[in-house]
Design a protein around this motif. Sequence first.
Motif, PDB file in Angstrom:
ATOM      1  N   THR A  55      -6.889  -2.791   1.730  1.00 39.13           N
ATOM      2  CA  THR A  55      -6.893  -4.056   2.460  1.00 39.13           C
ATOM      3  C   THR A  55      -7.890  -5.027   1.846  1.00 39.13           C
ATOM      4  O   THR A  55      -8.827  -4.620   1.133  1.00 39.13           O
ATOM      5  N   SER A 103      -5.031 -10.015   4.681  1.00 37.93           N
ATOM      6  CA  SER A 103      -4.787  -8.783   5.417  1.00 37.93           C
ATOM      7  C   SER A 103      -6.098  -8.153   5.889  1.00 37.93           C
ATOM      8  O   SER A 103      -7.124  -8.221   5.204  1.00 37.93           O
ATOM      9  N   THR A 136      -3.692  -4.549  10.584  1.00 39.41           N
ATOM     10  CA  THR A 136      -3.311  -3.147  10.746  1.00 39.41           C
ATOM     11  C   THR A 136      -4.340  -2.512  11.674  1.00 39.41           C
ATOM     12  O   THR A 136      -5.547  -2.672  11.462  1.00 39.41           O
ATOM     13  N   ASP A 152      -1.282   1.434  14.618  1.00 40.74           N
ATOM     14  CA  ASP A 152      -0.617   1.895  13.402  1.00 40.74           C
ATOM     15  C   ASP A 152      -1.040   3.328  13.096  1.00 40.74           C
ATOM     16  O   ASP A 152      -0.228   4.174  12.753  1.00 40.74           O
ATOM     17  N   SER A 198       3.588   3.845  12.799  1.00 43.60           N
ATOM     18  CA  SER A 198       4.331   2.751  12.162  1.00 43.60           C
ATOM     19  C   SER A 198       4.405   3.007  10.660  1.00 43.60           C
ATOM     20  O   SER A 198       3.731   3.884  10.128  1.00 43.60           O
ATOM     21  N   ASP A 199       5.216   2.194   9.981  1.00 36.77           N
ATOM     22  CA  ASP A 199       5.312   2.305   8.524  1.00 36.77           C
ATOM     23  C   ASP A 199       3.965   2.007   7.872  1.00 36.77           C
ATOM     24  O   ASP A 199       3.591   2.613   6.884  1.00 36.77           O
ATOM     25  N   ARG A 200       3.256   1.048   8.468  1.00 34.70           N
ATOM     26  CA  ARG A 200       1.927   0.739   7.930  1.00 34.70           C
ATOM     27  C   ARG A 200       0.999   1.939   8.058  1.00 34.70           C
ATOM     28  O   ARG A 200       0.206   2.221   7.161  1.00 34.70           O
ATOM     29  N   ARG A 242       1.793   4.409   5.415  1.00 34.92           N
ATOM     30  CA  ARG A 242       1.258   4.035   4.094  1.00 34.92           C
ATOM     31  C   ARG A 242      -0.224   4.406   3.995  1.00 34.92           C
ATOM     32  O   ARG A 242      -0.687   4.843   2.953  1.00 34.92           O
TER      33      ARG A 242
END
Lengths: 295, 385
Positions: B34, B102, B141, B171, B187-189, B192
């Motif tokens: 980030t 971000s 996030t 997340d 979540s997808d975040r 990751r």
Amino acid sequence: MRAADELPVTEDITRFYRPELARVIAKQRLSEMMVLLRLQLNSAETLDHGPGQFLQISLPGYGEAPISFCSSPTRTESFEICVAAVGNLSQAMHHLRPGDFVGVRGPYGHGFPVNDMRGRDILCIAGGIGLAPLRSLINYVADRRSEFGRMILVYGARKPGERLFKDDLAVWDARDDFETRYTVDEADADWTGRTGVVTIPLRDEVEIDPGRTTAAVVGPPVMYRFVAAELLEKGMVAEDILFSLERRFKCGMGKCGHCQLNDLYVCQDGPVFRYSQLLGRSEAIEVWAPEDERK
Amino acid sequence: MIAVEQQERAQDRAVFRLPAEKIREFIGALMTATEHFIAPTRSLHGDLVFAQVESADEVELEYENALISPVCFVLPQREAVFTYAMTEGQPPEVRPTADVESHIIFGIRPCDVAAIEYLDRFFLGGEFADDVYARRREAKTLVAMACINPQNDACWCTCSNAGPVAASGYDLQLTLMDEIYLVESASDRGDRLVEVAGGLLSEADPALTEERERRVEAAFETFERRGNIAQAMRWISGDQTPEGLWQELGAKCFSCGSCSLVCPVCSCFDTHEYAEDGVGARIRVWDSCHFPGYSLEASGFNPRENEPERMFHYAHHKLCADTFKKYGRPGCVGCGRCVQVCPAQIDLPRIAQTIRECGWACKDCKACPHAEVTVAGDRKGPGED
């Protein structure tokens, strides 16, 4: 509404609060406190507003304020607002000249439900600067006269010098198919008309068929409770009485919170409400009818 | 909607474990993912604040929640909704607001996660989806740190099912259980970030999640404040609160607005204008419905001129059935910040309790149109009816 259609969230520039450019095309002083501004979008498009809706108008460096449309949407080449000089922004707007730019957002809110009003008798009751928003409805009815029944206007101003739209008042007064009752609270030497608060001619001089009449009322909050009592006395039901509420709208889109009235957002659910929607909602509506009407 | 997607998918995702001694290494890995890493840290004077940190060592791992919620990174106290440049005789040229970079918000507590979920539904729902909010929100996030036990005696997240463990809205969520952290992605975040952490994480035994549920259940008794908020919600929605109650509460209120300024759910804002040397901005700033000028109109009329009216409005908006139906929870996540700041001790838990005590006016619960208002996790405390 156009603003919502223009909202691709991922764009670089956010549009939610972003005004469109408009240009002042005419300015007219209506009274000591009020000017009428005629505006046109720079894009030459129409805002497509309904009677009783409002817009957010802004001047860079001064800020933004909610103001009702006072022109009818039937007159599409421009739109008009009526501005009282009460704060920084509105005073600066009094100094605008034709050709100057302003920012506008809107239209916002639910105005007068003209589709439901079609075919019915329309009783407009205006107090003071409440005539400005009502003018959007009155001229709408005037331009589509055959679609409505009787058109009755009761207008009360504090003093003769504070009466707005004198040209329109004369036009409406002269029409065979308009019934008008004008009054002032305090007469001056030149005033030959009625004297007294708006509820007096409403009570004594207006006869209606309560079943086929819709009343549209705009004025200072304190007026609403007395007008409501008179209309109920004439046999009207709360569903057929429309009140337009003023609130401190900062966004016009139900986000800033200022206009909340219990569970309602006046900027989105109103500003025009049926009296029946307001009965039973507590808090400062100032439209309370006699005690026994409360629930 | 962001929150809803997460909720639906939370069930299918794997659960991981992280050895507690590897936590700073794990944080270091997240920091590579980030531009800005926000975490609980100590200010110069030792206060716990959420602020940007540059190294994993600055992150505080044992902390009670910060008085200023990290929600302020999603809805800042002041932000420009747009800026513009002016040239004499020309129309103003509107410029984009600064790019929103971000952020990972690490260590956000479940109550604040629930507040962001509420704000997502509020700002992004309805007829107008607030794109200023959306842009900022999408860049965040959330890496939550579950509590299990109350952080202090003001905590009452159990009242609105907002904690002590987040059920959705995050997340990634970490729960410290003795020597390991339970790590859940929702979540997808989150997925990751799990990839970024690589070998630090290993798959966890599902029994670990069950063990956590047992601990949460056991911890319930340690929450000192357990208002039966649903009962207060029913009474205020059914207009069953005597007017004298609001006179009494209003008489105590200083209208200082502290409760709404620290509240992570309160989102009312005012708009200001700033312009100098041909450059200007329209700015939105937090506002409070407790301020007398909040509802003052241009005509001079003020629909909520007096404290009792404002107190009723505040409590009604937080607790009414309509708020619950629209946003899936009451307008309170039980973070307890109003308890900490109110100088008159009329914070929301106490208001809810007072409403309950005055609710005698409501005689017929079976006929109540608001009977469907129940909040899971809102259980009665000892000695309560």
